[in-house]
Design a protein around this motif. Structure first.
Motif, PDB file in Angstrom:
ATOM      1  N   ARG A  22       7.182 -27.182 -41.823  1.00 53.29           N
ATOM      2  CA  ARG A  22       5.788 -26.779 -41.613  1.00 53.29           C
ATOM      3  C   ARG A  22       4.951 -27.880 -40.984  1.00 53.29           C
ATOM      4  NH1 ARG A  22       2.033 -23.638 -40.701  1.00 53.29           N
ATOM      5  NH2 ARG A  22       0.298 -23.347 -42.088  1.00 53.29           N
ATOM      6  N   GLN A  23       5.095 -29.108 -41.449  1.00 56.43           N
ATOM      7  CA  GLN A  23       4.306 -30.206 -40.915  1.00 56.43           C
ATOM      8  C   GLN A  23       4.916 -31.540 -41.306  1.00 56.43           C
ATOM      9  OE1 GLN A  23       0.519 -30.852 -43.380  1.00 56.43           O
ATOM     10  NE2 GLN A  23       0.663 -28.631 -43.277  1.00 56.43           N
ATOM     11  N   ARG A  29      -0.265 -26.071 -52.184  1.00 57.81           N
ATOM     12  CA  ARG A  29      -1.636 -25.980 -51.682  1.00 57.81           C
ATOM     13  C   ARG A  29      -1.764 -26.707 -50.347  1.00 57.81           C
ATOM     14  NH1 ARG A  29      -4.321 -28.295 -55.680  1.00 57.81           N
ATOM     15  NH2 ARG A  29      -3.981 -26.495 -56.983  1.00 57.81           N
ATOM     16  N   GLY A  60      -0.617 -24.590 -47.587  1.00 56.15           N
ATOM     17  CA  GLY A  60      -1.321 -23.326 -47.405  1.00 56.15           C
ATOM     18  C   GLY A  60      -0.660 -22.176 -48.133  1.00 56.15           C
ATOM     19  N   LEU A  61       0.047 -22.483 -49.218  1.00 54.00           N
ATOM     20  CA  LEU A  61       0.758 -21.466 -49.997  1.00 54.00           C
ATOM     21  C   LEU A  61       0.255 -21.487 -51.431  1.00 54.00           C
ATOM     22  CD1 LEU A  61       4.341 -22.289 -48.687  1.00 54.00           C
ATOM     23  CD2 LEU A  61       2.873 -20.412 -47.944  1.00 54.00           C
ATOM     24  N   ARG A  62       0.561 -20.442 -52.180  1.00 53.80           N
ATOM     25  CA  ARG A  62       0.212 -20.400 -53.597  1.00 53.80           C
ATOM     26  C   ARG A  62       1.310 -19.666 -54.362  1.00 53.80           C
ATOM     27  NH1 ARG A  62      -4.585 -15.908 -53.783  1.00 53.80           N
ATOM     28  NH2 ARG A  62      -3.412 -14.320 -52.698  1.00 53.80           N
ATOM     29  N   PRO A  77       2.589 -19.662 -42.162  1.00 53.69           N
ATOM     30  CA  PRO A  77       2.697 -19.661 -43.623  1.00 53.69           C
ATOM     31  C   PRO A  77       3.393 -18.420 -44.176  1.00 53.69           C
ATOM     32  CG  PRO A  77       0.461 -20.220 -42.958  1.00 53.69           C
ATOM     33  CD  PRO A  77       1.200 -19.834 -41.716  1.00 53.69           C
ATOM     34  N   ASP A  90      -2.381 -34.667 -47.855  1.00 55.11           N
ATOM     35  CA  ASP A  90      -3.095 -33.463 -48.286  1.00 55.11           C
ATOM     36  C   ASP A  90      -2.881 -33.168 -49.765  1.00 55.11           C
ATOM     37  OD1 ASP A  90      -3.920 -33.201 -45.671  1.00 55.11           O
ATOM     38  OD2 ASP A  90      -2.532 -31.567 -45.188  1.00 55.11           O
TER      39      ASP A  90
END
Length: 121
Positions: free
Chosen positions: A69-70, A106, A109-111, A37, A78
């Motif tokens: 990332r995915q 989100r 896994g980031l903001r 991340p 998600d």
């Protein structure tokens, strides 16, 4: 005169020297599995610095991070979106809402961080 270059499928105007975003993009591409991340956040931050007012560029950069990332299906699950809706929102023609962008961030896994614009002295 800036050089036109492609990285992560995004056409950007680059200075003659490689920018931090380009170096990070190459690093993200080099990962065989999902990048951490921290690297994704650094890439998006560099994209915001390079093109702060180009919404399409920033959305495409987020899409590239999501793909790196995915799996996009997992990101969509998600984020509570359909896979097709996520692809449309993160495409060049997409115009995602802020709520969609926050959900995707989100899910990755980031903001978002907010900071003041520094005045040029």
């Amino acid at each position: 005169m800036p050089v036109i270059s492609y990285f992560f499928g995004i056409c950007v105007r680059m200075p003659r020297r490689p920018s931090p975003a380009l170096r990070l993009a190459k690093k993200l591409r080099a990962w065989r599995w999902k990048p951490p991340p921290e690297d994704c956040a650094a890439f998006l931050e560099a994209a915001f610095v390079e093109a702060p007012e180009d919404e399409a560029y920033l959305v495409r950069a987020l899409g590239e991070v999501a793909r790196a990332r995915q799996d996009m299906s997992q990101v969509a699950r998600d984020a509570g979106l359909s896979r097709a809706g996520l692809h449309k929102a993160l495409s060049a023609e997409g115009d995602p809402r802020l709520s969609t962008l926050l959900k995707v961030l989100r899910a990755l896994g980031l903001r978002v961080h907010i900071g003041a614009i520094k005045a040029d002295a």
